[in-house]
Design an enzyme around this catalytic site. Structure first.
Site, PDB file in Angstrom:
ATOM      1  N   ASP A  21       0.944  -1.062  -0.004  1.00 48.74           N
ATOM      2  CA  ASP A  21      -0.188  -0.015   0.054  1.00 48.74           C
ATOM      3  C   ASP A  21       1.087   1.150   0.069  1.00 48.74           C
ATOM      4  OD1 ASP A  21      -2.388   1.414  -0.069  1.00 48.74           O
ATOM      5  OD2 ASP A  21      -2.761   1.067   2.218  1.00 48.74           O
ATOM      6  N   GLY A  22       0.389   2.353  -0.614  1.00 48.07           N
ATOM      7  CA  GLY A  22       1.075   3.570  -0.384  1.00 48.07           C
ATOM      8  C   GLY A  22       1.663   4.111  -1.768  1.00 48.07           C
ATOM      9  N   ASN A  69     -10.687  -2.808  -6.400  1.00 40.45           N
ATOM     10  CA  ASN A  69      -9.668  -1.812  -7.332  1.00 40.45           C
ATOM     11  C   ASN A  69     -10.159  -1.530  -8.869  1.00 40.45           C
ATOM     12  OD1 ASN A  69      -6.498  -3.083  -5.960  1.00 40.45           O
ATOM     13  ND2 ASN A  69      -7.652  -1.031  -5.528  1.00 40.45           N
ATOM     14  N   SER A 197      -8.399  -5.502   4.819  1.00 39.05           N
ATOM     15  CA  SER A 197      -8.799  -5.073   3.434  1.00 39.05           C
ATOM     16  C   SER A 197      -9.412  -6.258   2.332  1.00 39.05           C
ATOM     17  CB  SER A 197      -7.948  -3.957   2.712  1.00 39.05           C
ATOM     18  OG  SER A 197      -7.717  -2.822   3.235  1.00 39.05           O
TER      19      SER A 197
HETATM   20  C1  FPP Z   1      -1.515   0.177  -3.478  1.00 39.03           C
HETATM   21  O1  FPP Z   1      -1.264   1.656  -3.488  1.00 39.03           O
HETATM   22  C2  FPP Z   1      -1.198  -0.499  -4.620  1.00 39.03           C
HETATM   23  C3  FPP Z   1      -1.949  -1.138  -5.477  1.00 39.03           C
HETATM   24  C4  FPP Z   1      -3.444  -1.105  -5.644  1.00 39.03           C
HETATM   25  C5  FPP Z   1      -1.366  -2.050  -6.528  1.00 39.03           C
HETATM   26  C6  FPP Z   1       0.039  -2.457  -6.347  1.00 39.03           C
HETATM   27  C7  FPP Z   1       0.549  -2.875  -7.709  1.00 39.03           C
HETATM   28  C8  FPP Z   1       1.986  -2.685  -7.481  1.00 39.03           C
HETATM   29  C9  FPP Z   1       2.919  -2.741  -6.427  1.00 39.03           C
HETATM   30  C10 FPP Z   1       2.547  -2.609  -8.821  1.00 39.03           C
HETATM   31  C11 FPP Z   1       2.763  -3.768  -9.818  1.00 39.03           C
HETATM   32  C12 FPP Z   1       2.670  -5.132  -9.068  1.00 39.03           C
HETATM   33  C13 FPP Z   1       3.214  -6.283  -9.636  1.00 39.03           C
HETATM   34  C14 FPP Z   1       2.989  -7.526  -9.147  1.00 39.03           C
HETATM   35  C15 FPP Z   1       4.186  -6.213 -10.806  1.00 39.03           C
HETATM   36  P1  FPP Z   1      -2.432   2.763  -3.455  1.00 39.03           P
HETATM   37  O2  FPP Z   1      -2.463   3.061  -5.119  1.00 39.03           O
HETATM   38  O3  FPP Z   1      -3.513   2.282  -2.636  1.00 39.03           O
HETATM   39  O4  FPP Z   1      -1.683   3.704  -2.824  1.00 39.03           O
HETATM   40  P2  FPP Z   1      -2.417   5.005  -1.864  1.00 39.03           P
HETATM   41  O5  FPP Z   1      -3.049   4.387  -0.710  1.00 39.03           O
HETATM   42  O6  FPP Z   1      -1.265   5.694  -1.499  1.00 39.03           O
HETATM   43  O7  FPP Z   1      -3.282   5.878  -2.736  1.00 39.03           O
END
Ligand code: FPP
Length: 246
Positions: A21-22, A69, A197
């Site tokens: 996350d983040g 998502n 979550s």
């Molecule tokens: C959460 O951060 C992250 C995600 C929803 C997606 C995770 C994806 C990756 C790490 C990239 C690609 C993955 C692979 C397996 C190659 P957020 O967008 O919720 O961040 P925020 O809470 O700061 O908005």
């Protein structure tokens, strides 16, 4: 180097699961678009996969895309899907070189055809690898997984394949997406949020929870080591007393 040696000398978690996350906040802090955060999140994934295999962790499960998502802006969803395809293409060599088997859990049929095909291409190519299983949770939601499990078992009951009295934890385990995986020992969530979550609700029943303020793109091998050192300090009692354990 000594850190790795110390970690390896104690009981390792057999299954580490991570809520990455983040990414969005990391990008915003830098005045960049959220997608820039995801791109850098993918770099952190590579670091953590390599570090886990080096340590000897047998199972690593990453929450890459939740059922919720899909509700994100279309452009962000598209970017995440593209990033998945490009990462899979790019990292197949890393998986092969490190003897890592790729697996996936979730409502995989809901993924765009290109992602689905690339995913299964890599799953098939790596299926005999046996050093570590890397499972990507994609279009994954734990309640949906549990609902599917209940439906599948109900159909078997209806068709006299399973008798209701015989339903136990192992039957439920066999019907989950994670059927071949052991329970989660260590669950990590980055970015300071302290929530589950809808991730692996059944499988984390006895997991140690580790929350860190580090935003996912900043998560390095060192951060993984720290989480495992903390895990190794904790006493896992599984409902028993300390005296019973010693
Ligand atoms: C959460 O951060 C992250 C995600 C929803 C997606 C995770 C994806 C990756 C790490 C990239 C690609 C993955 C692979 C397996 C190659 P957020 O967008 O919720 O961040 P925020 O809470 O700061 O908005």
């Amino acid at each position: 180097m000594n850190v790795i040696k110390d970690i390896k000398s104690k009981a390792l978690p057999k299954h580490v699961a991570i809520i990455m996350d983040g990414n969005g906040r990391w990008a915003k802090k830098k005045g960049m678009l959220r997608t820039f955060g995801h791109e850098n999140g993918a770099k952190a994934v590579k670091q953590v996969v390599e570090a886990s295999a080096e340590l000897g962790i047998e199972n690593l499960t990453l929450y890459a895309f939740s059922t919720e998502n899909w509700k994100r802006p279309k452009l962000e969803v598209q970017t995440l899907m593209k990033l998945l395809v490009s990462s899979l293409k790019k990292e197949i060599k890393t998986l092969q070189d490190n003897n890592i088997k790729l697996s996936a859990i979730g409502n995989l049929k809901s993924l765009p055809t290109k992602v689905y095909n690339e995913l299964f291409d890599v799953i098939n190519t790596t299926k005999t690898n046996n050093r570590m299983t890397l499972t990507l949770a994609l279009s994954y939601g734990s309640r949906e997984e549990l609902l599917n499990t209940v439906k599948e078992i109900s159909i078997k009951v209806k068709n006299n394949i399973i008798s209701p009295e015989k339903i136990d934890e192992s039957i439920i385990n066999e019907h989950l997406y994670t059927q071949n995986l052991p329970d989660v020992d260590l669950l990590i969530r980055t970015s300071g949020e302290k929530r589950i979550s809808n991730f692996l609700l059944w499988q984390i029943a006895y997991a140690e929870l580790y929350f860190t303020n580090t935003l996912w793109p900043d998560f390095t091998k060192q951060h993984l080591y720290e989480s495992i050192i903390e895990y190794q300090k904790r006493e896992r009692r599984f409902g028993k007393t300390s005296e019973q354990l010693s």
